[in-house]
Design a protein around this motif. Structure first.
Motif, PDB file in Angstrom:
ATOM      1  N   LEU A   1       0.828  -1.206   0.000  1.00 57.88           N
ATOM      2  CA  LEU A   1       0.000   0.000   0.000  1.00 57.88           C
ATOM      3  C   LEU A   1       0.868   1.264   0.000  1.00 57.88           C
ATOM      4  N   ALA A   2       1.968   1.221   0.739  1.00 55.20           N
ATOM      5  CA  ALA A   2       2.866   2.374   0.828  1.00 55.20           C
ATOM      6  C   ALA A   2       3.514   2.680  -0.516  1.00 55.20           C
ATOM      7  N   GLN A   3       3.754   1.662  -1.331  1.00 57.75           N
ATOM      8  CA  GLN A   3       4.378   1.882  -2.634  1.00 57.75           C
ATOM      9  C   GLN A   3       3.493   2.702  -3.558  1.00 57.75           C
ATOM     10  N   LYS A   4       2.190   2.693  -3.305  1.00 61.57           N
ATOM     11  CA  LYS A   4       1.251   3.453  -4.138  1.00 61.57           C
ATOM     12  C   LYS A   4       1.128   4.898  -3.682  1.00 61.57           C
ATOM     13  N   ASP A   5       1.703   5.215  -2.530  1.00 64.15           N
ATOM     14  CA  ASP A   5       1.615   6.549  -1.942  1.00 64.15           C
ATOM     15  C   ASP A   5       2.818   7.384  -2.387  1.00 64.15           C
ATOM     16  N   THR A   6       2.861   8.652  -1.973  1.00 59.26           N
ATOM     17  CA  THR A   6       3.984   9.521  -2.326  1.00 59.26           C
ATOM     18  C   THR A   6       4.700   9.970  -1.060  1.00 59.26           C
ATOM     19  N   GLY A   7       5.901  10.478  -1.211  1.00 56.92           N
ATOM     20  CA  GLY A   7       6.685  10.970  -0.079  1.00 56.92           C
ATOM     21  C   GLY A   7       7.791  10.003   0.280  1.00 56.92           C
ATOM     22  N   SER A   8       8.421  10.253   1.417  1.00 57.37           N
ATOM     23  CA  SER A   8       9.524   9.403   1.862  1.00 57.37           C
ATOM     24  C   SER A   8       8.982   8.043   2.292  1.00 57.37           C
ATOM     25  N   SER A   9       9.839   7.070   2.338  1.00 55.69           N
ATOM     26  CA  SER A   9       9.442   5.717   2.739  1.00 55.69           C
ATOM     27  C   SER A   9       8.824   5.719   4.137  1.00 55.69           C
ATOM     28  N   ALA A  10       9.447   6.432   5.061  1.00 56.22           N
ATOM     29  CA  ALA A  10       8.934   6.469   6.436  1.00 56.22           C
ATOM     30  C   ALA A  10       7.533   7.064   6.479  1.00 56.22           C
ATOM     31  N   ASN A  11       7.309   8.145   5.746  1.00 55.39           N
ATOM     32  CA  ASN A  11       5.997   8.791   5.757  1.00 55.39           C
ATOM     33  C   ASN A  11       4.936   7.961   5.040  1.00 55.39           C
ATOM     34  N   ARG A  12       5.305   7.333   3.929  1.00 53.91           N
ATOM     35  CA  ARG A  12       4.347   6.475   3.211  1.00 53.91           C
ATOM     36  C   ARG A  12       3.898   5.325   4.109  1.00 53.91           C
ATOM     37  N   HIS A  13       4.851   4.689   4.765  1.00 49.69           N
ATOM     38  CA  HIS A  13       4.520   3.559   5.640  1.00 49.69           C
ATOM     39  C   HIS A  13       3.757   4.027   6.879  1.00 49.69           C
TER      40      HIS A  13
END
Length: 197
Positions: free
Chosen positions: A73-85
């Motif tokens: 799900l985080a891979q579909k989001d934008t921003g840094s890895s920490a923020n997406r997760h």
């Protein structure tokens, strides 16, 4: 291993140990729980929402979702890895509950940072380093031309408040969470507005 050391240095011993305990209790040794994005997201969540989230609920809600699902799900989001997760963990934590919900507003990031709540990310969670990806429509359905959807949402909410008003209990809770200098600015604005009417 590099991510673990980086998080230890950035967030400190206590938050690092708390992150490991939460991951161990939620996923009971599942190796996928130690993916870099997941540990970054959990650490960011407990740092940003320190003192606001219910630890037991966080563990229970995380246990219901496989760590790889969070990463997908985080891979579909934008921003840094920490923020997406972290945003995926926030959605999982909040679920359908209104009672245990923690703030999701992106405008709270800057207010929290200036108020000195824990260690906060250096930039707004939707900020990207160097590049800006343009999407015609955000997931929330707010369409923008060159502006970010969270800014447009804030503008729309301000207009809606002017038309429909705001329940006093929500207004008091919101003001309570603002840093002192923002509260003073708000009061000056309200006083000037009342004088003009």
């Amino acid at each position: 291993m590099e991510t673990a050391h980086e998080l230890y240095k950035q967030y400190g011993r206590e938050r690092y140990i708390e992150m490991l305990n939460i991951i161990n209790e939620a996923w009971r040794g599942n190796v996928d729980a130690y993916l870099a994005g997941v540990i970054r997201g959990v650490t960011r969540f407990i740092s940003v929402y320190e003192g606001e989230y219910d630890r037991e609920r966080l563990v229970q809600q995380l246990a219901r979702t496989h760590p790889k699902t969070i990463t997908q799900l985080a891979q579909k989001d934008t921003g840094s890895s920490a923020n997406r997760h972290m945003r995926q963990i926030l959605r999982i934590y909040n679920g359908a509950s209104r009672r245990h919900r923690v703030w999701q507003s992106t405008t709270m990031w800057s207010a929290r940072r200036s108020a000195g709540y824990g260690r906060q990310p250096a930039r707004h969670p939707s900020a990207q380093s160097g590049k800006r990806k343009s999407k015609p429509t955000s997931k929330s359905g707010i369409r923008g031309k060159g502006g970010s959807s969270d800014t447009l949402a804030c503008i729309a909410c301000g207009i809606a408040e002017a038309f429909y008003g705001m329940p006093p209990e929500l207004q008091q809770e919101t003001l309570k969470r603002l840093p002192e200098e923002m509260q003073e600015t708000y009061e000056l604005f309200r006083q000037n507005l009342e004088r003009r009417m």
